[in-house]
Design a protein around this motif. Sequence first.
Motif, PDB file in Angstrom:
ATOM      1  N   GLN A  18      11.357  -0.635  -3.352  1.00 52.17           N
ATOM      2  CA  GLN A  18      12.790  -0.400  -3.535  1.00 52.17           C
ATOM      3  C   GLN A  18      13.060   0.968  -4.158  1.00 52.17           C
ATOM      4  N   LYS A  19      12.189   1.419  -5.040  1.00 49.93           N
ATOM      5  CA  LYS A  19      12.418   2.674  -5.757  1.00 49.93           C
ATOM      6  C   LYS A  19      11.980   3.907  -4.972  1.00 49.93           C
ATOM      7  N   CYS A  20      11.037   3.737  -4.048  1.00 54.70           N
ATOM      8  CA  CYS A  20      10.511   4.894  -3.320  1.00 54.70           C
ATOM      9  C   CYS A  20      11.567   5.450  -2.369  1.00 54.70           C
ATOM     10  N   LYS A  21      11.896   6.724  -2.515  1.00 55.36           N
ATOM     11  CA  LYS A  21      12.916   7.368  -1.694  1.00 55.36           C
ATOM     12  C   LYS A  21      12.340   7.972  -0.413  1.00 55.36           C
ATOM     13  N   PHE A  22      11.019   7.942  -0.302  1.00 61.07           N
ATOM     14  CA  PHE A  22      10.373   8.612   0.825  1.00 61.07           C
ATOM     15  C   PHE A  22       9.740   7.627   1.811  1.00 61.07           C
ATOM     16  N   GLY A  23       9.921   6.319   1.554  1.00 61.92           N
ATOM     17  CA  GLY A  23       9.359   5.319   2.452  1.00 61.92           C
ATOM     18  C   GLY A  23       7.855   5.297   2.451  1.00 61.92           C
ATOM     19  N   ALA A  24       7.263   5.720   1.343  1.00 63.23           N
ATOM     20  CA  ALA A  24       5.800   5.793   1.284  1.00 63.23           C
ATOM     21  C   ALA A  24       5.163   4.436   0.981  1.00 63.23           C
ATOM     22  N   VAL A  25       5.899   3.557   0.306  1.00 66.54           N
ATOM     23  CA  VAL A  25       5.367   2.230  -0.009  1.00 66.54           C
ATOM     24  C   VAL A  25       5.588   1.330   1.199  1.00 66.54           C
ATOM     25  N   GLU A  26       4.513   0.763   1.707  1.00 63.92           N
ATOM     26  CA  GLU A  26       4.579  -0.057   2.912  1.00 63.92           C
ATOM     27  C   GLU A  26       3.854  -1.376   2.710  1.00 63.92           C
ATOM     28  N   LEU A  27       4.124  -2.295   3.634  1.00 70.24           N
ATOM     29  CA  LEU A  27       3.392  -3.554   3.646  1.00 70.24           C
ATOM     30  C   LEU A  27       2.248  -3.438   4.639  1.00 70.24           C
ATOM     31  N   ALA A  28       1.049  -3.812   4.189  1.00 68.71           N
ATOM     32  CA  ALA A  28      -0.131  -3.695   5.058  1.00 68.71           C
ATOM     33  C   ALA A  28      -0.053  -4.705   6.194  1.00 68.71           C
TER      34      ALA A  28
ATOM     35  N   VAL B 116       0.856  -1.186   0.000  1.00 66.65           N
ATOM     36  CA  VAL B 116       0.000   0.000   0.000  1.00 66.65           C
ATOM     37  C   VAL B 116       0.890   1.232   0.000  1.00 66.65           C
ATOM     38  N   ILE B 117       0.328   2.345  -0.390  1.00 67.58           N
ATOM     39  CA  ILE B 117       1.071   3.605  -0.402  1.00 67.58           C
ATOM     40  C   ILE B 117       0.510   4.512   0.682  1.00 67.58           C
ATOM     41  N   ASN B 118       1.393   4.953   1.563  1.00 68.66           N
ATOM     42  CA  ASN B 118       1.022   5.880   2.634  1.00 68.66           C
ATOM     43  C   ASN B 118       0.744   7.242   2.010  1.00 68.66           C
ATOM     44  N   GLN B 119      -0.515   7.641   2.052  1.00 67.54           N
ATOM     45  CA  GLN B 119      -0.922   8.870   1.376  1.00 67.54           C
ATOM     46  C   GLN B 119      -0.242  10.116   1.942  1.00 67.54           C
ATOM     47  N   GLU B 120       0.110  10.077   3.226  1.00 69.68           N
ATOM     48  CA  GLU B 120       0.736  11.242   3.838  1.00 69.68           C
ATOM     49  C   GLU B 120       2.202  11.379   3.439  1.00 69.68           C
ATOM     50  N   LYS B 121       2.859  10.246   3.140  1.00 72.05           N
ATOM     51  CA  LYS B 121       4.269  10.286   2.773  1.00 72.05           C
ATOM     52  C   LYS B 121       4.493  10.444   1.274  1.00 72.05           C
ATOM     53  N   CYS B 122       3.521  10.036   0.479  1.00 73.45           N
ATOM     54  CA  CYS B 122       3.696  10.045  -0.978  1.00 73.45           C
ATOM     55  C   CYS B 122       3.740  11.470  -1.519  1.00 73.45           C
ATOM     56  N   THR B 123       4.747  11.779  -2.359  1.00 75.47           N
ATOM     57  CA  THR B 123       4.903  13.115  -2.964  1.00 75.47           C
ATOM     58  C   THR B 123       4.408  13.148  -4.414  1.00 75.47           C
ATOM     59  N   GLY B 124       4.021  11.968  -4.927  1.00 77.39           N
ATOM     60  CA  GLY B 124       3.555  11.917  -6.300  1.00 77.39           C
ATOM     61  C   GLY B 124       4.663  12.035  -7.319  1.00 77.39           C
TER      62      GLY B 124
ATOM     63  N   THR C 220      -1.848   5.318  -5.739  1.00 79.23           N
ATOM     64  CA  THR C 220      -2.477   4.138  -5.128  1.00 79.23           C
ATOM     65  C   THR C 220      -2.056   2.877  -5.892  1.00 79.23           C
ATOM     66  N   ILE C 221      -2.150   1.738  -5.191  1.00 81.97           N
ATOM     67  CA  ILE C 221      -1.804   0.441  -5.788  1.00 81.97           C
ATOM     68  C   ILE C 221      -3.073  -0.396  -5.902  1.00 81.97           C
TER      69      ILE C 221
END
Length: 650
Positions: A640-650, A596-604, A626-627
């Motif tokens: 692996q590609k996200c530099k902001f730690g926005a992609v997480e495991l539910a 899932v993508i943490n909406q607060e951390k994601c910069t788009g 969103t995924i």
Amino acid sequence: MKSLMDPCCEKCFHTPASPCRDYIRCRTQGPLCHDDESCRAKHKAHLEAIHLPPESEKRQILICAGTGCTSSGSRKLVEAFAEELAKHNLQERVAVKITGCHGFCEQGPLVIVEPQKVFYTRVQVEDVPEIVEGHLVNGQVVERLLYVDPTTGERALTYETVPFYAKQKRLVLHNCGHINPEDVADYVASGGYEALTKVLFEMSGEQVIEEVKTSGLRGRGGAGFPTGLKWSFVRAAEGDVKYVVCNADEGDPGAFMDRSVLEGDPHAVLEGMIICGYAVGAKEGYIYVRAEYPLAIHRLKIAIAQAEKYGLLGENILNSGFSFRIKIKAGAGAFVCGEETALLTSIEGNRGMPRPRPPFPAQKGLWGKPTVINNVETFANVPLIIKNGGAWYASMGTEKSKGTKIFALTGKVNNTGLVEVPMGITMREVIFGVGGGIREGKKFKAVQIGGPSGGCLPEEQLDLPIDYESLTSAGAIMGSGGLVVMDETTCMVDVARFFLNFTQAESCGKCTPCREGTKRMLEILIRICEGRGEMEDLETLERLARVVKNTSLCGLGQTAPNPVLSTLRYFRHEYEAHIRDKRCPARVCRALLVYVINQEKCTGCGACARACPAGAITGEKKQPHTIDPAKCIKCGNCMQKCKFGAVELA
């Protein structure tokens, strides 16, 4: 150099028929005694002059040349030290010596400076000038190369103060890392072949067997059968032709106990086999070692040639009238050949497959003749027992498990390597004392003991003493000595699948329970790991495991279900989470991961979307993405590609 079968010297009355205490040592170094009345004193003085030099006059640089350190470049250190010593005119005062495995493999290449016992880790060629000039010339220890305890941050000056070594009791491994395994003189200088001399000239075969029985030594290959009792069966068996076989077919993933002993102290194994041959009435022995151990085979060949050269092996050993020869048989790597009857079949030139028992090898073994089969560690214990006495050995360990045991300590533990500890020590002492605890401060979860056929024991079993009976009651086995530590990030269902996949692939297929039963069990485990399992699968899995365990022909099939049964016993809740919740608590099983993508951390930024091969990630530029779980293939590229730690495991 004179033959070992010659008298000590022209004026010495001590001969092989009536040897003095240091006879063998004298033979390998050359005779110095010229007065028969003070022969022993002369021998002793000779040894002290050669092997116990004053600190100020003679020092040694011991370089680990076991497989682990060699692969890290330790062989280059030998030449580098020789060149650097020559630059400072120290080549006559400082000896450079290769050794076998020190045990602390992850810290290699290892270098020890004797006699101060200074312990240097991860030494590279560029470090050599600093060690020679700083330490040997100026007397200043190179602190940056000393071992640093990861838990306390403290440096250890000598190997004896490194917690990894300080908490061990190294009997079988006492020479490994300290003598040159390619030089028989080093072995005899440490007391080698004294036990053989004692046996040949002071003991009968029955007395040898009684001493081994008194010691309480049990086979270190896995089953733990009393060694002396096995030898007595072979001695009592009818027939003039008998064999001694050393099982060095070490096939457990991550195990390297036998390999390290063969590489670091091969003469100890040869001496143990010769003594066994004398005790049971055999004249020929075989060492069955897997071909994947080229260094062990190389050093065994050197050791055999040297032992034959000095009359310690072959015809009329030390002019005693006893003859014994040893041959090497390189195995092709089949795991099933670790089972004794399959091993014998392989030596005979056939495909390695087990035979029904009885008859047992002690009555009908190699080529149908009575045969002793013990593993490397078992034979390496024998010279120590004969030299020091069975009662001495029996004073260590527990009531039914005597002596020490070697383990290959691996996994999620700070200090990995080869360890030797007294029987009866607890898991906690090994993992947190010798091993230094769990890496990165994570929580301990389980330890797999006994290799792929062993069991997984949880935290509540950490204070379980390591002995044959305790481990069996807990659902594990001693095995040959694999010890794999797991932390909270380990999925126990996946662990059971991994080990069963190994044993199923290694099954020879001769008996139906093992051939078919392990395959069906593996299919169930795969379904559970993929989220397709059902609750009734657990009952089926357990029933199948017990059938395979109770009806398989050999030890491979009989112990293959252990990882499954032990994880079902102690970690059943993880199986249920995989089935009921479609969730892997350790987040290991790929099919059950939910990204899932943490909406607060994601910069788009869109990096995750561009990395997704399935087009499962959508979103406007500079807006949270969103995924789509229906499209996600669980590859993990987005995380692996996200530099902001926005992609997480539910």
